[in-house]
Design an enzyme around this catalytic site. Structure first.
Site, PDB file in Angstrom:
ATOM      1  N   ASP A  45       0.885  -1.163   0.000  1.00  0.00           N
ATOM      2  CA  ASP A  45       0.000   0.000   0.000  1.00  0.00           C
ATOM      3  C   ASP A  45       0.923   1.213   0.000  1.00  0.00           C
ATOM      4  O   ASP A  45       1.456   1.599   1.042  1.00  0.00           O
ATOM      5  CB  ASP A  45      -0.894   0.000   1.243  1.00  0.00           C
ATOM      6  CG  ASP A  45      -1.817   1.211   1.287  1.00  0.00           C
ATOM      7  OD1 ASP A  45      -2.221   1.707   0.222  1.00  0.00           O
ATOM      8  OD2 ASP A  45      -2.126   1.664   2.401  1.00  0.00           O
ATOM      9  N   ASP A  63      -2.642   0.968   7.173  1.00  0.00           N
ATOM     10  CA  ASP A  63      -1.890   0.818   5.928  1.00  0.00           C
ATOM     11  C   ASP A  63      -1.365  -0.623   5.815  1.00  0.00           C
ATOM     12  O   ASP A  63      -1.251  -1.172   4.727  1.00  0.00           O
ATOM     13  CB  ASP A  63      -0.712   1.795   5.885  1.00  0.00           C
ATOM     14  CG  ASP A  63      -1.141   3.234   6.105  1.00  0.00           C
ATOM     15  OD1 ASP A  63      -1.329   3.940   5.102  1.00  0.00           O
ATOM     16  OD2 ASP A  63      -1.315   3.631   7.270  1.00  0.00           O
ATOM     17  N   GLU A 102      -1.348  -1.448  -4.654  1.00  0.00           N
ATOM     18  CA  GLU A 102      -2.574  -0.693  -4.839  1.00  0.00           C
ATOM     19  C   GLU A 102      -2.235   0.504  -5.711  1.00  0.00           C
ATOM     20  O   GLU A 102      -1.299   1.251  -5.409  1.00  0.00           O
ATOM     21  CB  GLU A 102      -3.141  -0.240  -3.494  1.00  0.00           C
ATOM     22  CG  GLU A 102      -4.494   0.418  -3.635  1.00  0.00           C
ATOM     23  CD  GLU A 102      -5.150   0.693  -2.298  1.00  0.00           C
ATOM     24  OE1 GLU A 102      -5.836  -0.211  -1.787  1.00  0.00           O
ATOM     25  OE2 GLU A 102      -4.946   1.792  -1.787  1.00  0.00           O
TER      26      GLU A 102
END
Length: 191
Positions: free
Chosen positions: A18, A151, A78
């Site tokens: 992420d 996260d 992501e």
């Protein structure tokens, strides 16, 4: 058959990322067939570094360390979402690019997923909150205590999303293109 890293040839290790410029989440899972298991997850704290260049250097070093430790078969990231602040988007893109460069330096395949696809894959709802994603991962992966910074769980969700979609992506035939597009983009259909 067992590989030099001690895993069977049917097992795969996936690193989920992420991306972030102040906090970057990472999650590592081991998969075998439809089964999956948590290996490690956490965050890379970057706020303490004064310059963006130093943050990028630390991202590269930490991701390389994770890659050396776990020898993943693939990395899933992501994709950044589009925001109003262009400077933030540029910095986020650089952070993502450095993480990708670390994987490429070790010849590890990379796949990107939109935030909506990640949430849909893990919770069944593309608009799920970070807390809903974390709660589902807690159930799926048997996480005893959720971290303060989500996260880390977001990165695990990216890794799990890749596991769920990896086989589908490889086996999609040419005639399945529109069918899979419709499945992946239900909001684009006219009613």
């Amino acid at each position: 058959m067992i590989t030099p890293q001690g895993k069977s040839t049917t097992e795969k290790i996936i690193l989920g990322i992420d991306p972030g410029t102040n906090v970057m989440g990472y999650g590592v899972i081991l998969t075998e067939g439809k089964k999956f298991k948590l290996l490690q997850f956490g965050v890379i704290h970057l706020k303490k570094y004064e310059t963006h260049e130093l943050k990028l250097k630390k991202i590269f070093e930490r991701i390389c360390g994770i890659l050396d430790e776990f020898a993943p078969d693939s990395m899933a990231l992501e994709a950044p979402f589009y925001g109003a602040n262009v400077q933030s988007m540029l910095k986020l893109g650089r952070a993502q690019g450095v993480a990708m460069a670390a994987a490429l330096s070790k010849e590890i395949s990379i796949t990107e997923y939109s935030p909506k696809k990640v949430k849909q894959s893990v919770t069944g709802n593309g608009n799920a909150s970070k807390e809903q994603v974390a709660a589902m991962l807690q159930t799926l992966l048997g996480i005893e205590e959720l971290p303060k910074l989500l996260d880390a769980t977001d990165a695990l969700a990216v890794a799990l999303c890749h596991h769920f979609h990896e086989g589908r992506m490889q086996t999609r035939g040419r005639n399945e293109g529109w069918k899979s597009f419709i499945e992946d983009n239900p909001s684009r259909l006219k009613k």
